[in-house]
Design a protein around this motif. Structure first.
Motif, PDB file in Angstrom:
ATOM      1  N   PHE A  95      15.684   3.402 -11.616  1.00  0.00           N
ATOM      2  CA  PHE A  95      15.310   2.471 -10.511  1.00  0.00           C
ATOM      3  C   PHE A  95      16.736   2.066 -10.189  1.00  0.00           C
ATOM      4  N   GLY A  96      16.947   1.696  -8.787  1.00  0.00           N
ATOM      5  CA  GLY A  96      17.912   1.317  -8.359  1.00  0.00           C
ATOM      6  C   GLY A  96      17.793  -0.193  -8.228  1.00  0.00           C
ATOM      7  N   ILE A  97      19.082  -1.163  -8.741  1.00  0.00           N
ATOM      8  CA  ILE A  97      19.004  -2.558  -8.738  1.00  0.00           C
ATOM      9  C   ILE A  97      19.341  -2.998  -7.362  1.00  0.00           C
ATOM     10  N   CYS A  98      18.262  -3.783  -6.911  1.00  0.00           N
ATOM     11  CA  CYS A  98      18.240  -4.262  -5.546  1.00  0.00           C
ATOM     12  C   CYS A  98      18.035  -5.779  -5.554  1.00  0.00           C
ATOM     13  N   GLU A 104      16.196 -12.220  -5.578  1.00  0.00           N
ATOM     14  CA  GLU A 104      16.307 -12.175  -6.650  1.00  0.00           C
ATOM     15  C   GLU A 104      16.501 -10.702  -7.148  1.00  0.00           C
ATOM     16  N   LEU A 105      17.239 -10.247  -8.269  1.00  0.00           N
ATOM     17  CA  LEU A 105      17.485  -9.065  -8.483  1.00  0.00           C
ATOM     18  C   LEU A 105      15.991  -8.366  -8.943  1.00  0.00           C
ATOM     19  N   THR A 106      15.763  -7.145  -8.236  1.00  0.00           N
ATOM     20  CA  THR A 106      14.760  -6.212  -8.470  1.00  0.00           C
ATOM     21  C   THR A 106      14.643  -4.777  -8.471  1.00  0.00           C
ATOM     22  N   PRO A 107      14.133  -4.202  -9.388  1.00  0.00           N
ATOM     23  CA  PRO A 107      14.221  -2.536  -9.526  1.00  0.00           C
ATOM     24  C   PRO A 107      13.347  -1.866  -8.409  1.00  0.00           C
ATOM     25  N   MET A 108      14.098  -0.785  -7.719  1.00  0.00           N
ATOM     26  CA  MET A 108      13.270   0.124  -6.831  1.00  0.00           C
ATOM     27  C   MET A 108      13.327   1.551  -7.260  1.00  0.00           C
ATOM     28  N   LEU A 109      12.267   2.267  -7.324  1.00  0.00           N
ATOM     29  CA  LEU A 109      12.066   3.464  -7.951  1.00  0.00           C
ATOM     30  C   LEU A 109      12.883   4.445  -7.189  1.00  0.00           C
ATOM     31  N   ILE A 110      13.680   5.349  -7.688  1.00  0.00           N
ATOM     32  CA  ILE A 110      14.581   6.146  -7.139  1.00  0.00           C
ATOM     33  C   ILE A 110      14.153   7.636  -7.304  1.00  0.00           C
ATOM     34  N   GLU A 334      22.136  -3.555  -4.722  1.00  0.00           N
ATOM     35  CA  GLU A 334      22.929  -4.705  -4.699  1.00  0.00           C
ATOM     36  C   GLU A 334      24.047  -4.534  -5.678  1.00  0.00           C
ATOM     37  N   PRO A 335      25.461  -4.447  -5.174  1.00  0.00           N
ATOM     38  CA  PRO A 335      26.584  -4.612  -5.948  1.00  0.00           C
ATOM     39  C   PRO A 335      26.479  -5.665  -7.076  1.00  0.00           C
ATOM     40  N   ALA A 336      25.757  -5.723  -7.962  1.00  0.00           N
ATOM     41  CA  ALA A 336      25.515  -6.782  -8.874  1.00  0.00           C
ATOM     42  C   ALA A 336      26.095  -6.690 -10.050  1.00  0.00           C
ATOM     43  N   VAL A 337      26.959  -5.644 -10.419  1.00  0.00           N
ATOM     44  CA  VAL A 337      27.846  -5.598 -11.657  1.00  0.00           C
ATOM     45  C   VAL A 337      29.096  -5.779 -11.176  1.00  0.00           C
ATOM     46  N   GLN A 338      29.667  -6.962 -11.906  1.00  0.00           N
ATOM     47  CA  GLN A 338      30.957  -7.494 -11.406  1.00  0.00           C
ATOM     48  C   GLN A 338      32.169  -6.540 -12.272  1.00  0.00           C
TER      49      GLN A 338
END
Length: 395
Positions: A95-98, A104-110, A334-338
């Motif tokens: 899952f890509g984190i989007c 809200e952060l949500t998974p999308m199947l890749i 989403e570039p969610a990891v800092q």
């Protein structure tokens, strides 16, 4: 993604600690040929619950009575292996984190596979992160209530079954030199099974044997890590060993046909908020006008090979076998990891074990970090704070 965990981790991170972590990770094993990221991914509870829900939706499809009928055409005629069982032993969903429309952060199947992943290494990696950095017990790489003891017990049940460890082998073409060999060695240490290259195995009648200290030992169960796509143009390699497509007196973990059944081929059958719109190319009557929002993927390829990211109408017209391709709506990570120098994109692989006669059980996970155009390790060779890692999930 868990702000308090991320802030604490980044503040205490040093390059020296990272190098010590890598040394400890490789201690007793050959060098790891892929990049291991500087950090785990801290997954908040809300996102963890969405990842679990997304996985359950996919499993509901796989458990449908007509699933084999739906996916029969996924198996190439010349790679159909006899004696297929009723279930895969492994399920992995990437899952890509989007971000969704609500922010809200949500998974999308890749991607999805009915094929093993790094079930040994990911546990070793998470433990090494925990001992090398000050992380604490509020997060866990295990899911579904698993701990180390329960996990290894289930892994043994799935891979070894009712046999003795010496009657079971992890097999690949040139197993000790594969990019994922670190997982092979960790698994061997955990379970006591053999690691065999294809050429180490000889066929006598319908039975398979390997030799150790001058003694022939019958191989009764194969933990299969051989991907047929990798050897499709070199079937001569079977002449010095055995051809997996023959009738054999051996059990497969997991049976090779499941590699095809649970794959990109399955995605057009999934309708979910966690799955991007995916269609078989030969079933598309009108090419979408906004092709910049789509990606074109061959059904039979691995590690991102052959994927066309910037799709044009000409690309579609030029494809000679559209039945072997899917057109999929792009997923915007989403570039969610800092990281210290900004946001990094993440992908989380949810990993299940499915014992014979049992139910699929979500146990562990894998994560990958990326600053490149694609997530895979090979596309991020020139960056730091990218590569293979693990999700530490909020309890």
């Amino acid at each position: 993604m868990i702000p308090s965990q991320r802030q604490k981790y980044n503040q205490q991170f040093t390059e020296e600690k990272y190098q010590n972590f890598l040394t400890e990770l490789q201690n007793g094993y050959p060098p790891i040929p892929f990049r291991v990221a500087e950090t785990p991914v801290f997954v908040p509870k809300a996102l963890k619950e969405k990842l679990i829900a997304a996985g359950e939706e996919i499993i509901n499809l796989i458990k449908q009575p007509n699933f084999k009928e739906l996916t029969q055409k996924s198996i190439p005629v010349n790679w159909n292996v006899p004696n297929e069982n009723e279930q895969p032993h492994f399920l992995t969903f990437d899952f890509g984190i989007c971000k969704n429309q609500a922010g809200e952060l949500t998974p999308m199947l890749i991607e999805m596979q009915g094929f093993p992943s790094l079930y040994g290494f990911q546990h070793h990696l998470a433990k090494t992160f925990q001992t090398s950095f000050e992380i604490g017990g509020a997060v866990n790489h295990f899911l579904n209530g698993f701990n180390e003891e329960a996990y290894i017990k289930l892994l043994k049940e799935v891979i070894i079954g009712s046999h003795q460890p010496e009657e079971v082998a992890l097999m690949d073409v040139d197993a000790p030199n594969q990019k994922t060999a670190i997982d092979f060695f960790v698994t061997q240490k955990m379970l006591g099974i053999k690691i065999l290259a294809l050429e180490d195995i000889k066929k006598v009648g319908k039975q398979l044997f390997y030799e150790e200290d001058g003694e022939k030992i019958q191989l009764k169960r194969i933990y299969n890590r051989l991907i047929f796509d990798e050897v499709a143009n070199n079937t001569e390699i079977f002449k010095n060993s055995f051809d997996p497509r023959e009738e054999l007196d051996v059990e497969w973990v997991t049976h090779p046909n499941w590699f095809y059944r649970i794959s990109k081929y399955t995605m057009p059958f999934l309708k979910s908020e966690f799955v991007p719109d995916t269609r078989f190319l030969n079933e598309i009557k009108i090419i979408p006008e906004d092709l910049e929002n789509y990606v074109l993927k061959p059904l039979f390829s691995f590690a991102g090979m052959g994927v066309i990211i910037d799709v044009s109408e000409r690309d579609i017209i030029n494809i000679k076998d559209p039945e072997n391709w899917i057109l999929q709506r792009k997923v915007n990570y989403e570039p969610a990891v800092q990281a210290p120098d900004g946001g990094v994109k993440a992908e989380v692989r949810m990993m299940y074990l499915w014992p014979d006669g049992g139910e699929p059980q979500l146990c562990i996970n894998l994560a990958r970090l990326s600053k490149g155009k694609m997530i895979g390790v090979r596309y991020n060779a020139d960056f730091d704070w990218v590569g293979g890692t693990v999700g530490l999930m909020e309890e």
